[in-house]
Scaffold this active site. Structure first.
Site, PDB file in Angstrom:
ATOM      1  N   ILE A  11       0.872  -1.180   0.000  1.00 31.33           N
ATOM      2  CA  ILE A  11       0.000   0.000   0.000  1.00 31.33           C
ATOM      3  C   ILE A  11       0.901   1.219   0.000  1.00 31.33           C
ATOM      4  O   ILE A  11       1.579   1.504   1.005  1.00 31.33           O
ATOM      5  CB  ILE A  11      -0.925   0.035   1.244  1.00 31.33           C
ATOM      6  N   THR A  12       0.929   1.962  -1.113  1.00 30.28           N
ATOM      7  CA  THR A  12       1.755   3.168  -1.116  1.00 30.28           C
ATOM      8  C   THR A  12       1.057   4.237  -0.272  1.00 30.28           C
ATOM      9  O   THR A  12      -0.167   4.275  -0.170  1.00 30.28           O
ATOM     10  CB  THR A  12       2.026   3.694  -2.544  1.00 30.28           C
ATOM     11  N   GLY A  13       1.859   5.069   0.360  1.00 26.99           N
ATOM     12  CA  GLY A  13       1.294   6.116   1.220  1.00 26.99           C
ATOM     13  C   GLY A  13       0.512   5.534   2.385  1.00 26.99           C
ATOM     14  O   GLY A  13      -0.593   5.980   2.684  1.00 26.99           O
ATOM     15  N   GLY A  17      -3.106   8.785   7.012  1.00 24.79           N
ATOM     16  CA  GLY A  17      -4.421   8.855   6.369  1.00 24.79           C
ATOM     17  C   GLY A  17      -5.097   7.518   6.140  1.00 24.79           C
ATOM     18  O   GLY A  17      -4.956   6.569   6.913  1.00 24.79           O
ATOM     19  N   TYR A 165      -4.340  18.660  -9.062  1.00 22.95           N
ATOM     20  CA  TYR A 165      -4.828  17.477  -8.341  1.00 22.95           C
ATOM     21  C   TYR A 165      -5.848  16.729  -9.212  1.00 22.95           C
ATOM     22  O   TYR A 165      -5.737  15.515  -9.404  1.00 22.95           O
ATOM     23  CB  TYR A 165      -5.474  17.917  -7.018  1.00 22.95           C
TER      24      TYR A 165
END
Ligand SMILES: NC(=O)c1ccc[n+]([C@@H]2O[C@H](COP(=O)([O-])OP(=O)(O)OC[C@H]3O[C@@H](n4cnc5c(N)ncnc54)[C@H](OP(=O)(O)O)[C@@H]3O)[C@@H](O)[C@H]2O)c1
Length: 276
Positions: A11-13, A17, A165
């Site tokens: 899982i990147t990041g 969060g 974004y």
């Protein structure tokens, strides 16, 4: 949910969060979790939390704002595991910030981190994913989407954080539709989603927005795509939370997707032998 016991998930990041919650929940379900982020201290905290709950996890650091680091991350994954069942491209930067920024490679930063890094990482890890099939890729995009202006993808004119974004998030969805076609018959599926609206995360707080969803709601939607039984064999889709939805029009424009793909191959320097 399909049990991820004995499976490996990157899982990147996942140092913060919604990614962190997804990593912890996959750990609790029995998956071996590869936690990724920039800061070692926070990464090791997530690993420790997963281990406290009886899970297995390792931390792999990389700054996705440099394509060389994306390549290093793929190497580190291959050195750590001989299987990869779930890849969740979740790392991202929000719309807040003081003007246009660029990556180490000179690309507009949100396009680079939110989209291009996941594009390259997915291709570099495809051999491992195919080997582990059935395997799933989940691209964490957003409902905030804006059509890409191919005359100025790097947003040298009329820059805004929101535009940067939103185009990076649509690029992720276009990549999802495209890659799904390429992966037909391989046992590797790829889907994208908007996890939840304004979750209570660093990204949202930085934008000065009052959160209206919890990270748990977003995590549930991501896990639905990563290990939900209803998604078995389904690919190329976009979900709004738990519901299948339509993305911005450009996602279904084959010509626009081909342009994005050609540009992405050029920018990442992905070589023919690496693109299997
Ligand atoms: N929050 C929302 O309401 C919302 C809504 C729609 C979509 N999303 C999407 O959900 C995903 C997660 O967002 P979030 O709200 O959970 O964000 P967050 O709390 O700000 O966490 C972002 C994660 O991405 C990592 N990251 C950022 N830049 C990086 C870089 N250059 N290299 C490596 N890692 C990097 C961060 O790592 P560090 O710890 O190193 O900073 C962190 O782990 C994003 O793709 C976002 O666009 C969020």
């Amino acid at each position: 949910m399909i049990s991820p016991k004995g499976k490996t998930a990157l899982i990147t990041g996942s140092t913060d969060g919604v990614g962190r919650v997804v990593a912890e929940q996959l750990g609790k379900m029995g998956a071996r979790v590869l936690v990724h982020g920039r800061g070692r201290e926070r990464g090791e905290q997530v690993v420790a939390a997963i281990k406290r709950d009886g899970g297995t996890a390792e931390f792999l650091p990389a700054d996705l704002a440099a394509l060389a680091e994306v390549r290093r991350l793929a190497d580190a994954v291959r050195a750590t595991t001989d299987r990869l069942d779930i890849l969740i491209n979740n790392a991202g930067i929000g719309s807040a910030g003081a003007g246009r920024q660029t990556s180490a490679d000179g690309h507009e930063l949100r396009f680079a981190v939110n989209y291009l890094a996941g594009f390259l990482l997915s291709y570099l890890l495809l051999p491992l994913l195919k080997q582990s099939a059935p395997a799933r890729i989940v691209n964490v995009a957003s409902a905030g989407q804006q059509a890409i202006d191919f005359s100025d993808v790097m947003l040298t004119r009329g820059y805004s954080g929101s535009r940067a974004y939103c185009q990076s998030k649509l690029a992720q969805i276009m990549f999802t539709v495209d890659l799904a076609r390429e992966l037909e018959g391989t046992g590797v599926t790829v889907n994208s989603l908007h996890p939840a609206t304004y979750m209570n995360t660093t990204m949202v707080r930085r934008a000065g927005v009052t959160p209206i969803s919890t990270v748990e709601q977003g995590a549930e939607a991501i896990l639905n795509l990563a290990v939900g039984p209803a998604l078995e064999g389904r690919s190329g889709l976009y979900f709004n939370g738990l519901r299948e939805a339509r993305a911005e029009r450009q996602a279904y424009d084959a010509e626009a997707r081909a342009r994005l793909r050609a540009l992405s191959l050029e920018l990442t320097g992905l070589r023919a032998g690496e693109k299997v």
